[in-house]
Motif scaffolding. Structure first.
Motif, PDB file in Angstrom:
ATOM      1  N   HIS A 107       0.864  -1.122   0.071  1.00  0.00           N
ATOM      2  CA  HIS A 107       0.105   0.031   0.164  1.00  0.00           C
ATOM      3  C   HIS A 107       0.891   1.231  -0.006  1.00  0.00           C
ATOM      4  O   HIS A 107       0.440   2.078  -0.566  1.00  0.00           O
ATOM      5  N   GLU A 108       1.899   1.227   0.644  1.00  0.00           N
ATOM      6  CA  GLU A 108       2.897   2.486   0.780  1.00  0.00           C
ATOM      7  C   GLU A 108       3.489   2.568  -0.649  1.00  0.00           C
ATOM      8  O   GLU A 108       3.725   3.725  -1.168  1.00  0.00           O
ATOM      9  N   ARG A 109       3.834   1.558  -1.347  1.00  0.00           N
ATOM     10  CA  ARG A 109       4.122   1.582  -2.868  1.00  0.00           C
ATOM     11  C   ARG A 109       3.268   2.375  -3.733  1.00  0.00           C
ATOM     12  O   ARG A 109       3.544   3.212  -4.661  1.00  0.00           O
ATOM     13  N   GLU A 110       2.017   1.773  -3.394  1.00  0.00           N
ATOM     14  CA  GLU A 110       0.831   2.862  -3.992  1.00  0.00           C
ATOM     15  C   GLU A 110       0.734   4.132  -3.866  1.00  0.00           C
ATOM     16  O   GLU A 110       0.890   4.889  -4.864  1.00  0.00           O
ATOM     17  N   VAL A 111       0.886   4.495  -2.637  1.00  0.00           N
ATOM     18  CA  VAL A 111       1.012   5.807  -2.155  1.00  0.00           C
ATOM     19  C   VAL A 111       2.053   6.657  -2.933  1.00  0.00           C
ATOM     20  O   VAL A 111       1.882   7.648  -3.445  1.00  0.00           O
ATOM     21  N   TYR A 112       3.364   5.971  -2.762  1.00  0.00           N
ATOM     22  CA  TYR A 112       4.552   6.462  -3.386  1.00  0.00           C
ATOM     23  C   TYR A 112       4.257   6.724  -4.908  1.00  0.00           C
ATOM     24  O   TYR A 112       4.535   7.734  -5.568  1.00  0.00           O
ATOM     25  N   ASP A 113       3.665   5.826  -5.558  1.00  0.00           N
ATOM     26  CA  ASP A 113       3.442   5.870  -7.043  1.00  0.00           C
ATOM     27  C   ASP A 113       2.528   7.126  -7.479  1.00  0.00           C
ATOM     28  O   ASP A 113       2.754   7.528  -8.336  1.00  0.00           O
ATOM     29  N   LEU A 114       1.451   6.982  -6.595  1.00  0.00           N
ATOM     30  CA  LEU A 114       0.476   8.008  -7.297  1.00  0.00           C
ATOM     31  C   LEU A 114       0.474   9.475  -6.545  1.00  0.00           C
ATOM     32  O   LEU A 114       0.117  10.262  -7.008  1.00  0.00           O
ATOM     33  N   LEU A 115       1.230   9.301  -5.262  1.00  0.00           N
ATOM     34  CA  LEU A 115       1.146  10.607  -4.672  1.00  0.00           C
ATOM     35  C   LEU A 115       2.835  11.111  -4.547  1.00  0.00           C
ATOM     36  O   LEU A 115       2.951  12.290  -4.332  1.00  0.00           O
ATOM     37  N   GLY A 116       3.549  10.375  -4.680  1.00  0.00           N
ATOM     38  CA  GLY A 116       4.898  10.754  -4.396  1.00  0.00           C
ATOM     39  C   GLY A 116       5.489  10.959  -3.056  1.00  0.00           C
ATOM     40  O   GLY A 116       6.334  11.739  -2.701  1.00  0.00           O
ATOM     41  N   VAL A 117       4.550  10.382  -2.135  1.00  0.00           N
ATOM     42  CA  VAL A 117       5.121  10.256  -0.707  1.00  0.00           C
ATOM     43  C   VAL A 117       6.023   9.248  -0.587  1.00  0.00           C
ATOM     44  O   VAL A 117       5.830   8.019  -0.636  1.00  0.00           O
ATOM     45  N   LEU A 128       4.733   1.457  -8.784  1.00  0.00           N
ATOM     46  CA  LEU A 128       4.120   0.294  -8.674  1.00  0.00           C
ATOM     47  C   LEU A 128       3.195   0.044  -9.968  1.00  0.00           C
ATOM     48  O   LEU A 128       3.316  -0.959 -10.629  1.00  0.00           O
ATOM     49  N   PHE A 129       2.479   0.841 -10.088  1.00  0.00           N
ATOM     50  CA  PHE A 129       1.590   0.812 -11.298  1.00  0.00           C
ATOM     51  C   PHE A 129       2.260   1.580 -12.792  1.00  0.00           C
ATOM     52  O   PHE A 129       2.489   1.065 -13.636  1.00  0.00           O
ATOM     53  N   LEU A 130       3.141   2.669 -12.390  1.00  0.00           N
ATOM     54  CA  LEU A 130       3.512   3.565 -13.502  1.00  0.00           C
ATOM     55  C   LEU A 130       4.971   3.337 -13.581  1.00  0.00           C
ATOM     56  O   LEU A 130       5.660   2.735 -12.818  1.00  0.00           O
ATOM     57  N   GLU A 131       5.427   3.859 -14.967  1.00  0.00           N
ATOM     58  CA  GLU A 131       6.747   3.821 -14.986  1.00  0.00           C
ATOM     59  C   GLU A 131       7.690   4.902 -14.280  1.00  0.00           C
ATOM     60  O   GLU A 131       6.967   5.854 -13.899  1.00  0.00           O
ATOM     61  N   ASP A 132       8.953   4.572 -14.219  1.00  0.00           N
ATOM     62  CA  ASP A 132       9.828   5.532 -13.614  1.00  0.00           C
ATOM     63  C   ASP A 132       9.628   6.860 -14.532  1.00  0.00           C
ATOM     64  O   ASP A 132       9.610   6.814 -15.686  1.00  0.00           O
ATOM     65  N   GLY A 133       9.701   8.190 -13.689  1.00  0.00           N
ATOM     66  CA  GLY A 133       9.739   9.179 -14.568  1.00  0.00           C
ATOM     67  C   GLY A 133       8.446   9.754 -14.933  1.00  0.00           C
ATOM     68  O   GLY A 133       8.104  10.971 -15.271  1.00  0.00           O
TER      69      GLY A 133
ATOM     70  N   GLY B  53       0.044  -3.154 -13.082  1.00  0.00           N
ATOM     71  CA  GLY B  53      -0.053  -1.613 -13.618  1.00  0.00           C
ATOM     72  C   GLY B  53      -0.391  -1.749 -15.308  1.00  0.00           C
ATOM     73  O   GLY B  53      -0.487  -0.808 -15.782  1.00  0.00           O
ATOM     74  N   TYR B  54      -0.365  -3.167 -15.490  1.00  0.00           N
ATOM     75  CA  TYR B  54      -0.751  -3.137 -17.307  1.00  0.00           C
ATOM     76  C   TYR B  54      -2.167  -2.616 -17.507  1.00  0.00           C
ATOM     77  O   TYR B  54      -2.233  -2.017 -18.694  1.00  0.00           O
ATOM     78  N   ILE B  55      -3.043  -2.656 -16.852  1.00  0.00           N
ATOM     79  CA  ILE B  55      -4.403  -1.991 -17.120  1.00  0.00           C
ATOM     80  C   ILE B  55      -4.859  -1.058 -15.996  1.00  0.00           C
ATOM     81  O   ILE B  55      -5.810  -0.940 -15.675  1.00  0.00           O
ATOM     82  N   HIS B  56      -3.625  -0.439 -15.454  1.00  0.00           N
ATOM     83  CA  HIS B  56      -4.100   0.583 -14.461  1.00  0.00           C
ATOM     84  C   HIS B  56      -4.824   1.944 -15.402  1.00  0.00           C
ATOM     85  O   HIS B  56      -4.228   2.128 -16.256  1.00  0.00           O
ATOM     86  N   ILE B 375      -7.064  -5.028  -9.108  1.00  0.00           N
ATOM     87  CA  ILE B 375      -5.751  -4.679  -8.494  1.00  0.00           C
ATOM     88  C   ILE B 375      -5.121  -3.540  -8.968  1.00  0.00           C
ATOM     89  O   ILE B 375      -4.607  -2.892  -8.183  1.00  0.00           O
ATOM     90  N   ASP B 376      -5.361  -3.377 -10.234  1.00  0.00           N
ATOM     91  CA  ASP B 376      -4.906  -2.230 -10.926  1.00  0.00           C
ATOM     92  C   ASP B 376      -5.660  -0.923 -10.759  1.00  0.00           C
ATOM     93  O   ASP B 376      -5.127   0.237 -10.701  1.00  0.00           O
TER      94      ASP B 376
END
Lengths: 151, 377
Positions: A107-117, A128-133, B53-56, B375-376
């Protein structure tokens, strides 16, 4: 435990915590420095025994980020909501609580991914979901001219 | 020669490299676009790293710019197999925030639809689980029995998967005049068919040998990793939201929360079969007693939630589904978070697969019942 008893217990464990009543659950605003200590106490103290972290998320406010922890106890069936605020919006950092509830790591990875905390001591602080950058899309100032249609 | 033998049988002298196998993102057993990077030693799994994240699709971000009735549409695109529960969670959250009491008729219909959705979801899961372990027949049996439910849904709300049948304050339309009859017909039909599932798969010696004692999750681990739903209950963790925080018509019905203690793959499987029996019991208690009345209360044209934070948990087919709304008093949420059961259930997989064969990884993954859009998000 009732909310009043929980309040007294938490006030004993962390003197600088602020309480907010009247909402659905008892809400506790914890200073970032005390977060890890308080979580550990709440988890292992037999009276509180908050062993189930059922929701962890972040909210973007104009001057800070708030990370919200919903805790449940499978023994006593009481719920408390902890809120920790980051010191700034530029370098938002909090301590990880994944060593207390392992589900928090993802869950913390998700918060980092989407909010940058960012979370200190997290063993695997990757996107987690998105690419680096990629930007942090759940921030209110996130602009993506290609994919977001303004109305 | 002696030296050679010594090297072969003295394992710490052999230098082998770990190697990695990518499973997915396009792989039938991942049930969607999930990628698993498995670290192997021979055929034995050392650890895995789920890559998602493939279907996020940024549903939470989209919700921030939509009004409340609009965003309900998005919730059934997440966990498309428990679409009705997801809709209901958002509606209940809005209704509780506005302190709207929905008519009894709505509660009954919602609960019946919930349980039908649960049965349909478990049927599809059962099909896919059999397939994952190499049993093609289950797929035909399960889909055959799922079809009548989808027909009922289609007649009720015009859709077979993404219903959007719930609106804040009630339902979009009343039930079809045929609804009660068709549901009762289905229950009568499925009570005969469900024992076939046991004879085909649950009682199968090969299946039992393959799944018993595999991927054991202890109760403490289940709680710490937030594993809910049948996967958590197989470990003896009593986590049924329908019992703990009853909503809609669940307080009026008698049903058992099925629990097991072993926490292995077989019991995660078996509990879902038993849940289908319980779901049928719930529907039977409600279907003849749907009270007369309105199917919705009149809500304001523009729904605005009061300032504050609201949380609602419901039991979806996969576990505890939560909606967390932060409202600033406007017609769209300031922040909306979906606590999806699949997300927590997925990340425990690494604990379960250490030391199992790679073919068993698929079996364990199947009984966690992952739906990737859930999940995504």
């Amino acid at each position: 435990m009732t909310n009043e008893e929980l309040k007294l217990t938490i006030a004993k464990l962390c003197s600088s915590a602020e309480f907010k009543d009247g909402a659905q659950f008892l809400e506790v605003i914890v200073p970032a420095a005390d977060l890890h200590h308080l979580c550990r106490e709440l988890r292992h103290n037999g009276e509180t025994a908050f062993d189930y972290l059922f929701c962890l998320t972040g909210v973007d406010y104009p001057t800070y980020f708030e990370v919200v922890y919903h805790l449940d106890s499978t023994r006593h069936r009481h719920v408390v909501v902890l809120k920790a605020r980051t010191a700034s919006r530029e370098y938002p950092v909090l301590d990880t609580i994944g060593d207390i509830w392992p589900t928090a790591y993802s869950h913390e990875r998700e918060v980092y991914d989407l909010l940058g905390v960012r979370f200190n001591n997290h063993p695997d602080m990757r996107r987690l979901f998105l690419e680096d950058g990629w930007g942090f899309p759940l921030r209110k100032d996130y602009v993506d001219p290609v994919r977001i249609v303004e109305r | 020669m002696a030296e050679y033998r010594e090297i072969i049988f003295n394992s710490d002298k052999i230098q082998t490299d770990d190697y990695f196998v990518n499973i997915g993102p396009q792989h039938p057993s991942t049930h969607g676009a999930l990628r698993i990077v498995a670290k192997l030693e021979g055929e034995i799994v050392q650890s895995i790293d789920p890559v998602i994240g493939y279907i996020h699709s940024g549903i939470e971000k989209m919700c921030e710019s939509l009004s409340y009735p609009q965003l309900i549409h998005l919730t059934d695109r997440m966990d498309y197999l428990s679409a009705h529960m997801n809709n209901e969670a958002v509606c209940l959250c809005i209704e509780n925030a506005l302190q709207v009491e929905v008519p009894e008729r709505v509660k009954y219909i919602r609960t019946i639809m919930d349980e039908l959705t649960r049965i349909a979801s478990h049927q599809l899961w059962w099909c896919a689980t059999g397939m994952d372990m190499g049993a093609m027949t289950t797929f035909f049996y399960g889909l055959r029995d799922r079809e009548p439910i989808l027909d009922i849904f289609e007649e009720t709300c015009g859709a077979r998967m993404t219903f959007n049948y719930n609106v804040p304050g009630g339902l979009m339309f009343d039930i079809h005049p045929n609804f009660q009859k068709r549901v009762k017909d289905f229950i009568r039909y499925f009570r005969k068919k469900l024992p076939e599932y046991d004879t085909l798969l649950s009682g199968n010696v090969i299946f039992k040998e393959r799944t018993k004692g595999l991927g054991v999750l202890s109760k403490e681990e289940a709680i710490a990793w937030g594993v809910t739903g049948p996967s958590g209950r197989a470990s003896g963790y009593s986590c049924d939201v329908r019992k703990l925080h009853p909503y809609s018509a669940y307080p009026y019905v008698k049903f058992e929360e099925k629990l097991a203690t072993d926490g292995d793959t077989f019991w995660r499987y078996q509990l879902r079969i038993e849940e289908m029996w319980e779901s049928m019991k719930i529907i039977e208690q409600l279907i003849d007693n749907i009270p007369e009345g309105d199917f919705a209360v009149k809500m304001k044209g523009v729904i605005k939630l009061p300032e504050g934070e609201f949380y609602q948990r419901v039991e979806s087919a996969r576990g505890e589904f939560g909606v967390f709304i932060v409202s600033d008093g406007k017609k769209n949420p300031y922040r909306l978070k979906f606590r999806s059961p699949g997300f927590s259930n997925l990340f425990v997989l690494n604990e379960l697969v250490k030391g199992v064969k790679i073919a068993d990884l698929v079996a364990i993954m199947a009984t966690l019942d992952l739906v990737i859009p859930d999940i995504d998000r």
